[in-house]
Each structure stands twice: as C-alpha cells, then as structure tokens.
Design an enzyme around this catalytic site. Structure first.
Site, PDB file in Angstrom:
ATOM      1  N   ASP A 195       0.244  -3.877 -34.372  1.00 55.51           N
ATOM      2  CA  ASP A 195       0.775  -2.795 -33.743  1.00 55.51           C
ATOM      3  C   ASP A 195       0.094  -1.604 -34.345  1.00 55.51           C
ATOM      4  O   ASP A 195       0.177  -1.230 -35.536  1.00 55.51           O
ATOM      5  CB  ASP A 195       2.551  -2.548 -34.138  1.00 55.51           C
ATOM      6  N   HIS A 231       1.398  -2.996 -29.784  1.00 55.51           N
ATOM      7  CA  HIS A 231       2.464  -2.362 -29.585  1.00 55.51           C
ATOM      8  C   HIS A 231       2.608  -2.401 -27.919  1.00 55.51           C
ATOM      9  O   HIS A 231       1.631  -2.530 -27.260  1.00 55.51           O
ATOM     10  CB  HIS A 231       1.986  -0.782 -29.696  1.00 55.51           C
TER      11      HIS A 231
END
Length: 231
Positions: A169, A200
């Site tokens: 992420d 993400h």
C-alpha cells in the site's frame, strides 16, 4: 423504489444511497466512501451487498463541505478535488455522522436491527473510529489510511472487526501496517488479513490496482464475516 434516503442528525440532514435485497427483513451494512464520494464504485458495492442479502446504505460523508460529491477515479482533476475534501474533512464530526446513519438504518422497517459498517480508505478509517467510539454490530475496514494515528483508542473496540491491508500500500507504510497489526493482535474480536504484492484499493472496481484474485479472496472473507455476525 427510491434509492436515496435522508439521514437526520443533530447537525443537519444529509442523503444516502440505499440498495435493498430481494428478501426483507434483512440486516444492513453501512458502506463508507473513499475520497471520491458516493460514486459509481461505492454504489456498485452497495448493489453487490444487496445481492448477498443485505440492505446497503452509503451516506454522503462530505455533506458538510459539498453535498452530492460523485468523482471519477480516472480523472486527475477529480483526484485533486477529492484530496482537498479529504484533507479538510472533520473526522470527529464524520464519526458522529456514521453513528447517526447506523441509528436511522437500524430503525428502517425492512431492517432486522442488525447493522455493520464497511469502509474503504477514508471510509475504512471512519469504520474503525465508529467501531471504537460507538456501538456497531460488526465492522469491516479495507486499507484504512491513518488508522495508525488512532490506535490509542483501540481499547474501545468491543465489536467484531475484520481488517484488510495491502502489503504494498502506497498510502499505508509497512511500519504503519506493523503498528496496526501489533495493536490489534491482543484483541480476540479483531482479525487482520494481509495481501502480499497488493497496492492500495486492490478491490476497487475498475481501479488501477484492481486484482481479481486478491479482491475475490478479500470479498469472500467479508461476505462470510458479515453473514456470521449479522444473521
């Protein structure tokens, strides 16, 4: 049937998208948006939850700043617009909005009274805040940015929490992910799943980092969790 409802709160009224299952009464899931507002992705998520047998309601979290925000994830101008709203967003007021939404949804004639909260990014952080500050029947958080900043409130978590983290992420660093996992490790009602190689928003419909295999796994876990907690 109308696909919008009005949420009345002490601070004012705001609208929410609602998707209803074929069979009612049913438990409900309050779906919390990313920085793009209640856009096509969030509405599709609600519709999918309705297909799984849940009433799904997505409140307009940005109603104080700009009611009715509906931004595209593929537009750079929309990204910048959403970021400005995100940065100015009052998270404490937002958590109260989630609480007020839960209260309204629980009393809908077609609802069993059981209500979970499920959110993405900003919405996942708001899911966490709602779960530690207020009463929710269950909570699901997908890649909640800034969650590590609120881990001091984790003792307030009395609801069952399912959290999904993408290991690559770009908005939640590996140290932040480690902090989140450590803080929740001692909570028997919290489960954290980590997805290797994922970025993400890996579950966002048509998103740049969408990964069908990882998204299917995360969403299956979510579906099983919601059925277990709300039925």
């Amino acid at each position: 049937m109308e696909n919008r409802i009005v949420i009345e709160s002490p601070d004012g009224t705001f609208r929410a998208y609602i998707s209803r299952p074929a069979k009612v009464p049913a438990p409900a899931v309050v779906v919390l948006q990313e920085l793009f507002g209640v856009n096509a992705d969030i509405r599709k998520t609600c519709d999918e939850l309705a297909e799984q047998g849940f009433i799904a309601v997505a409140p307009d979290l940005f109603w104080r700043q700009e009611p009715g925000v509906d931004l595209s994830v593929t537009s750079e101008a929309d990204w910048q617009h959403g970021l400005r709203l995100y940065q100015a967003y009052d998270r404490d007021a937002g958590a109260r909005d989630v609480k007020d939404t839960i209260g309204v949804v629980a009393k809908l004639p077609e609802c069993t009274g059981k209500v979970a909260v499920l959110g993405y990014c900003l919405g996942a952080l708001m899911t966490f805040l709602a779960a530690v500050r207020y009463r929710v029947d269950a909570a699901v958080a997908y890649h909640g940015g800034d969650t590590e900043k609120y881990l001091g409130e984790v003792d307030g978590l009395h609801s069952s929490l399912l959290m999904h983290l993408a290991e690559e992420d770009e908005f939640i660093s590996k140290p932040a992910q480690a902090e989140i996992k450590a803080a929740l490790a001692g909570k028997p009602n919290a489960t954290v799943y980590s997805y290797p190689g994922q970025n993400h928003a890996f579950t966002r419909h048509n998103g740049r980092h969408y990964n069908a295999v990882a998204a299917a796994l995360a969403n299956r876990r979510t579906n099983e969790f919601l059925h277990q907690q709300l039925r």
